[in-house]
Design an enzyme around this catalytic site. Structure first.
Site, PDB file in Angstrom:
ATOM      1  N   SER B  23     -57.093  10.159   2.869  1.00 17.84           N
ATOM      2  CA  SER B  23     -57.681   9.243   3.838  1.00 17.84           C
ATOM      3  C   SER B  23     -58.271   7.999   3.208  1.00 17.84           C
ATOM      4  CB  SER B  23     -58.735   9.966   4.659  1.00 17.84           C
ATOM      5  OG  SER B  23     -59.692  10.511   3.790  1.00 17.84           O
ATOM      6  N   HIS B  62     -66.743   8.941   1.442  1.00 16.70           N
ATOM      7  CA  HIS B  62     -66.438   7.912   2.419  1.00 16.70           C
ATOM      8  C   HIS B  62     -67.081   6.615   2.029  1.00 16.70           C
ATOM      9  CE1 HIS B  62     -65.471  10.532   6.151  1.00 16.70           C
ATOM     10  NE2 HIS B  62     -64.734  10.809   5.119  1.00 16.70           N
ATOM     11  N   ASP B 116     -66.672   8.185  11.132  1.00 20.54           N
ATOM     12  CA  ASP B 116     -66.632   9.622  10.880  1.00 20.54           C
ATOM     13  C   ASP B 116     -67.370  10.479  11.841  1.00 20.54           C
ATOM     14  OD1 ASP B 116     -67.071   9.422   7.309  1.00 20.54           O
ATOM     15  OD2 ASP B 116     -65.350   9.078   8.615  1.00 20.54           O
TER      16      ASP B 116
END
Lengths: 167, 173
Positions: B23, B62, B116
Site C-alpha cells: 500500500s 503510514h 485509514d
C-alpha cells in the site's frame, strides 16, 4: 579453520558489510546536494464552505499548484513525495495541519509540474473556527532515497484567507 | 546485543521493521526494511509513522495527513495512509520514551487514495501519540524478504534451523 562452512561464513559476512558500507556512502552523498526548489499555490475558488451536522466546519477548495522540484533529485533518489497542507491556528489548537493534496514524483523529468485540482482530502476543522480564518499553504516534500536516509523540507506560503460567511 | 543497542539508539521498541503490503508503493515495496526513530519532536504532517492500534498485533506504517495539536495538553490527532509491517526480530525489552505531548493524527497509505479510518477500531477517529512506535527515517530495499518468507512459510524456518543444527553437529571442532 579452512572448512567450507567457515569460508562461506567469512565471505558472506564481508559481502554484507561491504554492501552496508556502500549503502551508507550512497546515503551520505545525498548530503552534498543543495536543493533550490520553487513553488507557487493559488487558491482559484472556494467551492463550498459549510458547517457539518456534528458542528465541524468543512471547506472545499480548488487550487492551482505549480512547482519546480528538479534540484531535489540525485542519483540516489527513488521518488519525491510532495504534498500541500493547509496550516492554521485555532483557540483550542496550537497547530492544525491538514493535507489537501499529495502526489508522487517518480523522476526528475516529472519534477517541474503544474496541477489544477480540488482538495483530495477533506479540510474539516475540529470545531467551527474557519470563518474568516487566515491560513498558510505549505508545500512539503520528502525525498525518498534508493537506499538510506529520507530528507524532508518545505516552503511556506502565507496570506490565504477563508471567507467570512458560509456558502 | 546489537539489537538492544539499536533499540536504545532509536528510542523505539521496534527499531527495524519489514514492510508486508504494497500500500505504500512505489515508495516502499513488500520486503523492504525501514529504520525507525522516535524522539520528543512533535509529529508533523508528511512524516511516515509506525503505529499500533488496539486489537491489531501487527503495526502499520503510514504517512500522516492531518495533525491537530492542542494548546494545553498538546494533544495531536493524526490520520494516516496505509502500509502494513512486521517486526524484524522480536524485541524482548520495551524501552519507553515518556510522551508529555499528546498529538491527534490522521494517516493514509501513499498507494491508497483514502485515509485509514477503516483500520482504526470502532469509534476511534484519530491516532494519538501513544499509539506511535516511531517514525521511518531510512530504508533498505528487499532485505526484509528473509523475514517475510520465514513467517509466511514456516517450513523454510524449520529447514534452516535443521540445516544449521546439522552443520553444528558435523563440524570437526
Amino acid at each position: 579453520m579452512h572448512s567450507f562452512g567457515y569460508r562461506a561464513n567469512a565471505v558472506v559476512t564481508l559481502a554484507v558489510t561491504i554492501l552496508a558500507m556502500m549503502c551508507s556512502m550512497a546515503s551520505l552523498s545525498d548530503n552534498f546536494n543543495v536543493p533550490s526548489p520553487t513553488a507557487e499555490v493559488k487558491v482559484l475558488n472556494i467551492n463550498w464552505f459549510q458547517k457539518q451536522a456534528n458542528g465541524n466546519d468543512e471547506v472545499s477548495l480548488t487550487v492551482n499548484i505549480s512547482a519546480d522540484l528538479s534540484s531535489l533529485f540525485t542519483w540516489n533518489t527513488k521518488q519525491v513525495f510532495v504534498f500541500v497542507a493547509a496550516e492554521y491556528e485555532t483557540p483550542q489548537n496550537a497547530l492544525n495541519q491538514v493535507s489537501l493534496w499529495d502526489g508522487i514524483i517518480p523522476s526528475k523529468d516529472h519534477a517541474k509540474f503544474w496541477i489544477h485540482t480540488t482538495n483530495k482530502y477533506r479540510l474539516i476543522d475540529q470545531g467551527s473556527n474557519l470563518r474568516g480564518k487566515e491560513f498558510n499553504l505549505t508545500l512539503h516534500w520528502h525525498v525518498m532515497p534508493k537506499t538510506g536516509k529520507t530528507f524532508a523540507d518545505k516552503i511556506v506560503m502565507t496570506g490565504y484567507r477563508l471567507p467570512e460567511e458560509y456558502r | 546485543m546489537i539489537w538492544k543497542g539499536l533499540m536504545c539508539f532509536a528510542g523505539s521498541e521496534s527499531p527495524v521493521v519489514v514492510v508486508l503490503t504494497g500500500s505504500m508503493e512505489p515508495g516502499f515495496k513488500r520486503g523492504d526494511i525501514l529504520f525507525l526513530h522516535m524522539n520528543k519532536d512533535p509529529i508533523r504532517a508528511g512524516e511516515i509513522v509506525v503505529y499500533n492500534v488496539d486489537g491489531r498485533d501487527i503495526p502499520i506504517v503510514h504517512r500522516v495527513i492531518k495533525v491537530h495539536e492542542r494548546k494545553d495538553t498538546r494533544d495531536v490527532y493524526i490520520l494516516t495512509k496505509v502500509k502494513k509491517i512486521q517486526n524484524a526480530p522480536i524485541p524482548l525489552l520495551f524501552l519507553c520514551l515518556q510522551q508529555t505531548n499528546r498529538h491527534l493524527i490522521e494517516s493514509s497509505g501513499d498507494n491508497n487514495p483514502v485515509d485509514d479510518i477503516s483500520l482504526y477500531p470502532q469509534g476511534q477517529f484519530w491516532l494519538e501519540r501513544h499509539h506511535i512506535i516511531g517514525r521511518a527515517v531510512g530504508y533498505l530495499p528487499h532485505v526484509g524478504w528473509v523475514t517475510i518468507i520465514m513467517t509466511e512459510k514456516p517450513i523454510i524456518k524449520y529447514l534452516l534451523i535443521g540445516a544449521l543444527g546439522l552443520l553444528v553437529l558435523s563440524s570437526k571442532e
